[in-house]
Design a protein around this motif. Structure first.
Motif, mmCIF file in Angstrom:
data_model
loop_
_atom_site.group_PDB
_atom_site.id
_atom_site.type_symbol
_atom_site.label_atom_id
_atom_site.label_comp_id
_atom_site.label_asym_id
_atom_site.label_seq_id
_atom_site.Cartn_x
_atom_site.Cartn_y
_atom_site.Cartn_z
ATOM 1 N N TYR A 116 0.847 -1.186 0.000
ATOM 2 C CA TYR A 116 0.000 0.000 0.000
ATOM 3 C C TYR A 116 0.885 1.239 0.000
ATOM 4 O O TYR A 116 2.032 1.220 0.477
ATOM 5 N N GLU A 119 1.250 8.322 2.320
ATOM 6 C CA GLU A 119 1.708 9.671 2.031
ATOM 7 C C GLU A 119 2.846 10.098 2.945
ATOM 8 O O GLU A 119 3.716 10.872 2.545
ATOM 9 N N GLY A 142 -2.737 4.922 -7.057
ATOM 10 C CA GLY A 142 -3.842 5.356 -6.221
ATOM 11 C C GLY A 142 -5.133 5.100 -6.973
ATOM 12 O O GLY A 142 -5.174 5.222 -8.204
ATOM 13 N N ASP A 144 -9.656 5.356 -6.602
ATOM 14 C CA ASP A 144 -10.876 5.688 -5.881
ATOM 15 C C ASP A 144 -12.059 5.125 -6.659
ATOM 16 O O ASP A 144 -12.432 5.655 -7.706
ATOM 17 N N LEU A 241 -3.925 12.863 -5.744
ATOM 18 C CA LEU A 241 -3.648 11.428 -5.732
ATOM 19 C C LEU A 241 -4.762 10.710 -4.971
ATOM 20 O O LEU A 241 -5.005 11.012 -3.804
ATOM 21 N N ASN A 243 -6.929 7.375 -3.248
ATOM 22 C CA ASN A 243 -6.622 6.475 -2.143
ATOM 23 C C ASN A 243 -5.496 5.501 -2.501
ATOM 24 O O ASN A 243 -5.590 4.764 -3.480
ATOM 25 N N MET A 244 -4.457 5.472 -1.665
ATOM 26 C CA MET A 244 -3.310 4.602 -1.915
ATOM 27 C C MET A 244 -3.267 3.392 -0.998
ATOM 28 O O MET A 244 -2.250 2.691 -0.961
ATOM 29 N N THR A 254 -3.152 -1.139 -4.232
ATOM 30 C CA THR A 254 -2.444 0.101 -4.564
ATOM 31 C C THR A 254 -1.060 0.092 -3.924
ATOM 32 O O THR A 254 -0.787 0.824 -2.972
#
Length: 281
Positions: A116, A119, A142, A144, A241, A243-244, A254
């Motif tokens: 994952y 940030e 990333g 969504d 960016l 959701n990572m 991700t």
């Protein structure tokens, strides 16, 4: 620019060993060389059910030669992918790894990191050799699922280049963002678009965000990449960016890795180094 193809995953029992093999392709699975001294066990810290491959943990130094393999070696996630040719990833449990490739008309991308993106992560690394990789880069995604699929921002592939060849230059086809300095290194940012291309979520239209240093980073030196600085720089240009840290995509989570990428390599080559989490405690 990893091109995802239909995948099959299977486990093959061997005497005294359980070896994870995973093959990319829509045709008959190729025979592959078995990884070295591999023991597979469940990873208690992970609660990943969607992607069976990611629940596997290799506990010893492992060599991967098949077309596609993912999982964890020690505490590090890895991705290893190619659409043909000959390339291998050898990885140790402490994040030390090397990629060896032969010349040919194919694409390879692979390396260690995390399943994952974060940030606030600071990525520590040292590269000891590089004989012509197209990219040595922090590489990740990333996604969504709640954003409109018509908005390329719903899915982002990002690159923080450290070393590169002249075979591909993101500034040629990209929108310039800004210049900024992170950890003493000056970067320029660019945004490109991939229209109806393979991705971690089937064939999609998505953005690529790039950070490129003003000069190649040296070999044999321990360096750090402050990921938050790049996220901020992209955001300053309106490039958000998504959701990572999710498993919502159809083909992969991700992830965030230090990747070696080669495409249509003209000759044999190698790249080696080590990756670690340098985030302040």
């Amino acid at each position: 620019m990893k091109n995802y193809m239909c995948q099959t995953h299977f486990l093959k029992n061997t005497i005294g060993l359980l070896t994870f093999l995973s093959v990319v392709g829509c045709s008959t699975a190729e025979k592959t060389t078995q990884p070295t001294t591999v023991k597979v066990e469940q990873t208690p810290a992970l609660t990943i059910k969607k992607f069976k491959a990611y629940t596997q943990k290799f506990t010893n130094t492992t060599t991967l030669t098949q077309n596609h393999a993912t999982g964890h070696i020690g505490e590090y996630f890895f991705t290893h992918w190619k659409d043909g040719g000959s390339a291998s990833l050898n990885m140790q449990t402490n994040g030390t790894f090397n990629v060896d490739w032969q010349g040919g008309g194919y694409n390879y991308v692979g390396g260690p990191g995390w399943h994952y993106g974060d940030e606030n992560r600071v990525i520590g690394y040292r590269f000891d050799s590089d004989s012509g990789a197209n990219f040595i880069t922090v590489y990740g995604w990333g996604y969504d699922k709640n954003m409109a699929k018509t908005d390329p921002s719903h899915l982002v592939e990002y690159y923080i280049l450290q070393r590169w060849s002249d075979a591909y230059e993101p500034s040629q086809n990209g929108v310039f963002g800004k210049k900024f300095v992170s950890n003493g290194v000056e970067y320029s940012t660019y945004r490109t678009i991939r229209e109806e291309k393979p991705s971690i979520n089937n064939t999609s239209t998505f953005y690529q965000y790039w950070s490129k240093p003003s000069q190649q980073q040296p070999l044999g030196v321990e360096l750090e990449i402050v990921f938050a600085d790049h996220v901020k720089a992209w955001a300053d240009s309106g490039w958000v960016l998504p959701n990572m840290n999710n498993f919502d995509a159809s083909d992969d989570p991700t992830y965030q890795v230090m990747a070696v990428e080669v495409f249509n390599p003209p000759a044999d080559g190698t790249a080696s180094g080590r990756v670690w989490n340098a985030t302040p405690k």
